[in-house]
Design an enzyme around this catalytic site. Structure first.
Site, PDB file in Angstrom:
ATOM      1  N   ASP A  65       7.112  -0.953   6.485  1.00 45.19           N
ATOM      2  CA  ASP A  65       6.253  -1.623   5.488  1.00 45.19           C
ATOM      3  C   ASP A  65       6.266  -0.822   4.178  1.00 45.19           C
ATOM      4  O   ASP A  65       5.249  -0.735   3.482  1.00 45.19           O
ATOM      5  CB  ASP A  65       4.829  -1.829   6.009  1.00 45.19           C
ATOM      6  N   ASN A 118       8.044 -11.343  -0.721  1.00 44.12           N
ATOM      7  CA  ASN A 118       7.003 -11.459  -1.758  1.00 44.12           C
ATOM      8  C   ASN A 118       7.407 -10.817  -3.083  1.00 44.12           C
ATOM      9  O   ASN A 118       6.756  -9.909  -3.577  1.00 44.12           O
ATOM     10  CB  ASN A 118       5.672 -10.899  -1.260  1.00 44.12           C
TER      11      ASN A 118
HETATM   12 ZN   LIG Z   1       2.200  -7.329   5.811  1.00 42.39          ZN
END
Ligand SMILES: [Zn+2]
Lengths: 431, 326
Positions: free
Chosen positions: A306, A93
């Site tokens: 993350d 992303n």
């Molecule tokens: Zn995620």
């Protein structure tokens, strides 16, 4: 960055077990034994330290290209080296989205050039992460980056047909689809875990069932088409139960948990401090305990950070306006020691599995997650488990400081990281 | 009292009773020809409204002016919340201007808390409604209205609402008024029952200090006060309930239903009332409906809050009382 060709790590507990000397020669481990002569090698005295295979993070956000004010491949890989990582998988992303061979090759090459940590790009599942049209998965796999993991992370591949096709398609080249499990309609306007605390705070709820219903669907799809599916940042006790059931049925599913979901709960949201705003949201104590247990028994395969860097101004505001995410690369091992090792749930061998062997295997990271033995690539991490200190984000290598652990005491410190024989971190300092 | 008023849950029983008693004194001032006290002369209060609410803003403004404060109205509507810098930037501008108190209304739950605790500003913060979280001065004015009607104007001084049975009906899920009232009424010793279709009750409501029911008719005979919350028609389109008619049939208060309430029981509404859906005109216009009184009581209550937060120990109100008795 000139280095001696040889390094002798003396007296470390390999995977927390036997005390051994490890001699690195060039890019590989030359010898593992006792009483190895230093010869001309640089010596690292490692008594009391734990030697692990270099850590592998299957879920990192590096923000380059597009948001270099948050993080770059350089600052992100320096953060990774500081945290003991030798390979990170960079989520798609970015701006532009990593949905073409061109973008993934650029990211991969930047990692190689900087030399702190191998960067394995993750390709988008769908064009622009829009969930409508499959991206050129094959072209990304065939590129120099050799992409094997595909994810629209940040968004869920919520269309069941697109998810089915993606799962089927990547079988051709051994790929895996990593799902950000979030049913979009059930999480419209969601700000935090839906439950007792959200009811009181009046913040939009992100119900556990929005995660669990997608995981249930996806393991059934993976079973139906005979593919491999990976579940990103699992956060609820119910998700654990579904993955456990799927594995018992022989479905090829793997799952990850973040360090913050192993430690923090939604009670912290009472501070309205956006440093605790993350997606999926912090859950309850009951969920945290279920996740720890599942990581210990192998239902959850790996820990993934993350790592989500955001600049100060995106967090120094009211909760609803704040960006979601936390940085994690530099604190992951400490949090895992605190929640899993110091609690007796996991041995250091278990940590090596959940943070190196298994993520490398799921992502097919070449040369990473290998045993600490002669002839293997010298990707290694050395940590001092006795260290105690409070987290000070001012010392982070990451460009962003959005850590939930500021001022918190966490155990353990990574002192050395070796990437193919070369120290990227030496005595706690980046090379 | 604390330095800020962010949540009704921040108030102890004694804090709350002190505010209600002070509000009674403020109400006496309102009966005088010159409705003004010098208490906050030289102090600056800003009404910082990120969300439109003319009613609440005017109520605060009236309260501030009656206390002789310098008042600045700052309507930040339209300024971008998406980037999130507006609140902090605005706060720091106000700080630089030497503001003593900020009355803030914001669409995001927690924004007043953030303003009070992030070190952006030194001024006292009064929450005038944040998202679906809290609206503490609304709860205080509601409690003030209930105490006057159910306990008595002078007899009520020093009293709480112990044993009174209050039913709150409507969109609890999205209501900061409901949250604030449950907290405050519980602190004041009242027994609260929430009535709504299950879709308009938050997950986790079971942990609140109140009863929850889906059946309005069962609750009415046991109520000393019934508070109706506004139900927005948009909720129907988001499938919180099937039709307006069905909502009215099950949860609306009409004359027949009102007849099931005890003789002394009152009907409350935070306004603005949309007649037809949650309340019929017959009920709204009856002598039992306190909606208009609530508006007047809002000024007294807000005066009391600002006085206690900013006036400290100055004897302005006591002074007013002696003047009156002269
Ligand atoms: Zn995620």
């Amino acid at each position: 960055m000139s280095e001696p060709k040889k390094t002798l790590i003396r007296g470390a507990k390999v995977l927390g077990g036997e005390v051994r000397d490890v001699l690195i020669d060039g890019e590989t481990i030359a010898e593992v034994g006792t009483g190895i002569e230093a010869g001309g090698a640089a010596v690292v005295e490692a008594a009391g330290s734990i030697l692990l295979p270099g850590l592998v993070d299957l879920h990192t956000h590096l923000r380059e290209p597009g948001r270099e004010d948050s993080e770059t491949v350089l600052t992100g890989t320096r953060a990774a080296a500081s945290g003991g990582y030798t390979a990170v998988f960079a989520m798609a992303n970015t701006f532009p989205v990593a949905d073409t061979a061109g973008v993934v090759e650029q990211v991969w090459r930047l990692g190689r050039e900087h030399g702190y940590c191998d960067v394995q790009p993750i390709g988008a599942v769908t064009v622009g992460l829009e969930g409508r049209k499959l991206a050129e998965l094959g072209a990304m796999h065939d590129s120099a980056a050799a992409v094997t993991v595909f994810s629209d992370d940040g968004k869920c591949v919520d269309d069941a047909v697109i998810m089915r096709r993606a799962l089927e398609y990547v079988k051709a080249f051994g790929g895996v689809v990593a799902q950000h499990a979030q049913e979009p309609r059930l999480t419209e306007g969601a700000q935090m875990n839906e439950g007792v605390v959200s009811a009181e705070l009046g913040l939009g709820g992100w119900p556990a069932v929005a995660e669990e219903s997608i995981i249930a669907r996806d393991v059934l799809l993976a079973e139906h088409v005979g593919s491999r599916v990976h579940i990103c940042h699992l956060s609820t006790a119910g998700s654990v139960a579904i993955v456990r059931w799927a594995k018992s049925r022989g479905i090829d599913v793997t799952a990850e948990v973040t360090p913050h979901h192993l430690l923090l709960t939604d009670e912290l949201v009472r501070t309205y401090n956006p440093v605790y705003k993350v997606n999926p949201p912090l859950r309850t104590e009951r969920d945290v305990l279920a996740l720890r247990e599942a990581l210990a028994d192998g239902t959850i395969d790996i820990v993934a950070t993350d790592h989500a860097p955001h600049p100060h101004e995106d967090k120094d505001c009211e909760w609803a306006a704040a960006a979601m995410g936390m940085v994690g690369l530099e604190t992951a091992l400490s949090v895992v020691q605190h929640t899993m090792v110091d609690t007796g749930l996991l041995t250091w061998e278990g940590v090596a599995d959940r943070m190196s062997f298994a993520p490398a295997r799921i992502g097919r990271a070449e040369g990473h997650g290998r045993p600490v033995s002669a002839g293997e690539p010298a990707n290694l991490t050395l940590l001092d488990p006795a260290y105690r200190g409070t987290v000070d984000p001012a010392g982070f290598a990451s460009r962003s400081r959005n850590t939930p652990y500021e001022g918190r005491e966490l155990p353990g410190r990574v002192t050395h990281t070796f990437l193919r024989g070369r120290a990227t971190l030496m005595d706690g300092k980046l090379a | 009292m604390k330095r800020h008023l962010i949540s009704a849950a921040d108030l102890t029983r004694d804090d709350a009773v002190l505010i209600l008693d002070t509000a009674e004194e403020m109400a006496r001032v309102a009966d005088r020809p010159i409705k003004k006290l010098p208490t906050l002369r030289g102090r600056t209060v800003v009404n910082l409204f990120f969300e439109d609410s003319t009613r609440t803003r005017i109520s605060f403004e009236a309260a501030e002016k009656r206390l002789s404060a310098d008042v600045i109205n700052f309507a930040a509507k339209g300024s971008s919340v998406s980037k999130g810098e507006s609140l902090k930037d605005t706060a720091q501008t106000l700080e630089a201007m030497g503001v003593d108190a900020v009355v803030i209304r914001h669409g995001a739950s927690g924004a007043p808390y953030r303003l009070a605790t992030s070190g952006w500003i030194d001024a006292a913060v009064v929450n005038a409604g944040d998202g679906t979280h809290q609206h503490p001065t609304q709860a205080l004015l509601d409690a003030f209205t209930m105490r006057r009607r159910l306990v008595g104007r002078d007899a009520g001084l020093g009293q709480d609402l112990a044993g009174r049975r209050i039913t709150i009906v409507g969109d609890i899920l999205h209501s900061r008024v409901a949250r604030s009232n449950v907290d405050l009424l519980h602190t004041l010793g009242a027994d609260v029952t929430l009535v709504a279709p299950p879709t308009l009750l938050p997950v986790g409501v079971g942990h609140w200090p109140c009863e929850v029911s889906y059946d309005l008719d069962a609750a009415l005979p046991k109520s000393d006060a019934v508070m109706l919350l506004r139900v927005q028609r948009e909720r129907m389109n988001a499938a919180f309930f099937p039709t307006e008619r069905e909502y009215s049939r099950r949860y609306g208060l009409d004359g027949d239903r009102m007849a099931k309430m005890p003789e002394h029981a009152i009907v409350m509404h935070p306004g603005p009332m949309v007649r037809g859906m949650e309340i019929t005109a017959e009920v709204a216009d009856s002598g039992r409906c306190t909606a208009i009184e609530q508006v007047a009581n809002g000024v007294h209550t807000r005066m009391a809050v600002l006085y206690l937060l900013l006036g400290g120990n100055e004897p302005a109100v006591t002074h007013a009382r002696t003047e009156e008795t002269k």
